[in-house]
Scaffold this motif. Structure first.
Motif, mmCIF file in Angstrom:
data_model
loop_
_atom_site.group_PDB
_atom_site.id
_atom_site.type_symbol
_atom_site.label_atom_id
_atom_site.label_comp_id
_atom_site.label_asym_id
_atom_site.label_seq_id
_atom_site.Cartn_x
_atom_site.Cartn_y
_atom_site.Cartn_z
ATOM 1 N N ARG A 54 14.639 0.212 -16.721
ATOM 2 C CA ARG A 54 13.282 0.883 -16.176
ATOM 3 C C ARG A 54 12.054 0.249 -16.265
ATOM 4 O O ARG A 54 11.301 0.290 -15.565
ATOM 5 C CB ARG A 54 13.300 2.561 -16.763
ATOM 6 N N ALA A 55 11.824 -0.121 -17.580
ATOM 7 C CA ALA A 55 10.670 -0.940 -17.748
ATOM 8 C C ALA A 55 10.562 -2.362 -16.930
ATOM 9 O O ALA A 55 9.406 -2.406 -16.417
ATOM 10 C CB ALA A 55 10.596 -1.290 -19.312
ATOM 11 N N GLU A 56 11.504 -2.834 -16.804
ATOM 12 C CA GLU A 56 11.391 -4.064 -15.795
ATOM 13 C C GLU A 56 11.421 -3.754 -14.500
ATOM 14 O O GLU A 56 10.430 -4.311 -13.896
ATOM 15 C CB GLU A 56 12.763 -4.627 -16.088
ATOM 16 N N PHE A 57 11.876 -2.412 -14.170
ATOM 17 C CA PHE A 57 11.455 -1.991 -12.673
ATOM 18 C C PHE A 57 10.129 -1.668 -12.573
ATOM 19 O O PHE A 57 9.484 -2.085 -11.481
ATOM 20 C CB PHE A 57 12.293 -0.825 -12.425
ATOM 21 N N VAL A 58 9.396 -1.014 -13.330
ATOM 22 C CA VAL A 58 8.085 -0.585 -13.407
ATOM 23 C C VAL A 58 7.101 -1.855 -13.339
ATOM 24 O O VAL A 58 6.191 -1.840 -12.758
ATOM 25 C CB VAL A 58 7.798 0.443 -14.419
ATOM 26 N N ALA A 59 7.556 -2.654 -14.194
ATOM 27 C CA ALA A 59 6.818 -3.806 -14.254
ATOM 28 C C ALA A 59 6.762 -4.716 -12.846
ATOM 29 O O ALA A 59 5.679 -5.430 -12.495
ATOM 30 C CB ALA A 59 7.091 -4.677 -15.302
ATOM 31 N N ALA A 60 8.080 -4.709 -12.255
ATOM 32 C CA ALA A 60 8.005 -5.381 -11.159
ATOM 33 C C ALA A 60 7.275 -4.597 -10.113
ATOM 34 O O ALA A 60 6.663 -5.303 -9.049
ATOM 35 C CB ALA A 60 9.471 -5.334 -10.537
ATOM 36 N N CYS A 61 7.228 -3.387 -9.985
ATOM 37 C CA CYS A 61 6.627 -2.546 -9.084
ATOM 38 C C CYS A 61 5.044 -2.825 -9.184
ATOM 39 O O CYS A 61 4.141 -2.977 -8.204
ATOM 40 C CB CYS A 61 6.918 -1.105 -8.964
ATOM 41 N N ILE A 62 4.617 -2.957 -10.340
ATOM 42 C CA ILE A 62 3.134 -2.976 -10.716
ATOM 43 C C ILE A 62 2.863 -4.568 -10.248
ATOM 44 O O ILE A 62 1.739 -4.674 -9.612
ATOM 45 C CB ILE A 62 2.889 -2.639 -12.156
ATOM 46 N N THR A 63 3.577 -5.186 -10.385
ATOM 47 C CA THR A 63 3.199 -6.786 -10.261
ATOM 48 C C THR A 63 3.065 -6.977 -8.567
ATOM 49 O O THR A 63 2.274 -7.583 -8.165
ATOM 50 C CB THR A 63 4.371 -7.614 -10.849
ATOM 51 N N GLY A 64 4.160 -6.435 -7.964
ATOM 52 C CA GLY A 64 4.308 -6.292 -6.585
ATOM 53 C C GLY A 64 3.109 -5.769 -5.854
ATOM 54 O O GLY A 64 2.461 -6.206 -5.127
ATOM 55 N N PHE A 65 2.526 -4.440 -6.465
ATOM 56 C CA PHE A 65 1.339 -3.992 -5.979
ATOM 57 C C PHE A 65 0.054 -4.745 -6.159
ATOM 58 O O PHE A 65 -0.616 -4.738 -5.422
ATOM 59 C CB PHE A 65 1.198 -2.606 -6.606
ATOM 60 N N VAL A 66 -0.056 -5.137 -7.331
ATOM 61 C CA VAL A 66 -1.076 -6.127 -7.472
ATOM 62 C C VAL A 66 -1.193 -7.320 -6.897
ATOM 63 O O VAL A 66 -2.318 -7.540 -6.204
ATOM 64 C CB VAL A 66 -1.118 -6.509 -9.298
ATOM 65 N N ASN A 67 -0.237 -7.922 -6.685
ATOM 66 C CA ASN A 67 -0.088 -9.011 -5.602
ATOM 67 C C ASN A 67 -0.357 -8.908 -4.238
ATOM 68 O O ASN A 67 -1.088 -9.453 -3.540
ATOM 69 C CB ASN A 67 1.172 -9.744 -5.511
ATOM 70 N N LYS A 68 -0.073 -7.675 -3.847
ATOM 71 C CA LYS A 68 -0.261 -7.023 -2.436
ATOM 72 C C LYS A 68 -1.765 -6.745 -2.281
ATOM 73 O O LYS A 68 -2.562 -6.915 -1.376
ATOM 74 C CB LYS A 68 0.283 -5.831 -1.906
ATOM 75 N N VAL A 69 -2.437 -6.142 -3.192
ATOM 76 C CA VAL A 69 -3.825 -5.674 -3.216
ATOM 77 C C VAL A 69 -4.662 -7.021 -3.292
ATOM 78 O O VAL A 69 -5.713 -7.510 -2.669
ATOM 79 C CB VAL A 69 -4.237 -4.940 -4.545
ATOM 80 N N LYS A 70 -4.143 -8.125 -4.182
ATOM 81 C CA LYS A 70 -4.819 -9.288 -4.187
ATOM 82 C C LYS A 70 -4.685 -10.158 -2.736
ATOM 83 O O LYS A 70 -5.927 -10.895 -2.537
ATOM 84 C CB LYS A 70 -4.092 -10.239 -5.284
ATOM 85 N N ALA A 71 -3.596 -10.334 -2.161
ATOM 86 C CA ALA A 71 -3.484 -10.745 -0.807
ATOM 87 C C ALA A 71 -4.477 -10.118 0.020
ATOM 88 O O ALA A 71 -5.004 -10.678 1.011
ATOM 89 C CB ALA A 71 -2.157 -10.718 -0.422
ATOM 90 N N LEU A 72 -4.643 -8.708 0.010
ATOM 91 C CA LEU A 72 -5.516 -8.050 0.900
ATOM 92 C C LEU A 72 -7.042 -8.397 0.753
ATOM 93 O O LEU A 72 -7.869 -8.658 1.777
ATOM 94 C CB LEU A 72 -5.282 -6.508 0.695
ATOM 95 N N PHE A 73 -7.333 -8.575 -0.515
ATOM 96 C CA PHE A 73 -8.866 -9.023 -0.795
ATOM 97 C C PHE A 73 -8.979 -10.654 -0.448
ATOM 98 O O PHE A 73 -9.930 -10.812 0.261
ATOM 99 C CB PHE A 73 -9.250 -9.085 -2.223
ATOM 100 N N VAL A 74 -7.975 -11.339 -0.286
ATOM 101 C CA VAL A 74 -8.058 -12.781 -0.020
ATOM 102 C C VAL A 74 -8.157 -12.754 1.447
ATOM 103 O O VAL A 74 -8.937 -13.545 2.058
ATOM 104 C CB VAL A 74 -6.875 -13.587 -0.683
ATOM 105 N N SER A 75 -7.271 -12.071 2.317
ATOM 106 C CA SER A 75 -7.372 -11.847 3.620
ATOM 107 C C SER A 75 -8.518 -11.529 4.178
ATOM 108 O O SER A 75 -9.316 -12.011 5.041
ATOM 109 C CB SER A 75 -6.402 -11.207 4.138
#
Length: 70
Positions: free
Chosen positions: A36-57
């Motif tokens: 469960r902890a690995e899943f939550v960490a992967a979700c948070i990492t994915g969300f942060v990467n999407k937000v980061k990509a949005l700001f870069v775009s």
């Protein structure tokens, strides 16, 4: 299992630990919490990467439009 310890997941590392002093139910609970902890960490990492990509775009769109700072 993978030989490179840098690429092992926490679940795979947990499998390498001696858990013989735990009950079977405690081992199952511990494994579930780790997964469960690995899943939550992967979700948070994915969300942060999407937000980061949005700001870069958005930054790229502004620089293409000719907006410049002082």
């Amino acid at each position: 299992m993978k030989d490179d310890i840098k690429n092992l997941s926490v679940v795979e590392l947990l499998d390498r630990v001696d858990l013989s002093h735990y009950d079977k139910t405690e081992i199952i609970r511990l494994r579930a919490e780790v997964e469960r902890a690995e899943f939550v960490a992967a979700c948070i990492t994915g969300f942060v990467n999407k937000v980061k990509a949005l700001f870069v775009s958005k930054k790229d769109e502004l620089s293409v439009a000719g907006a410049r700072h002082a």
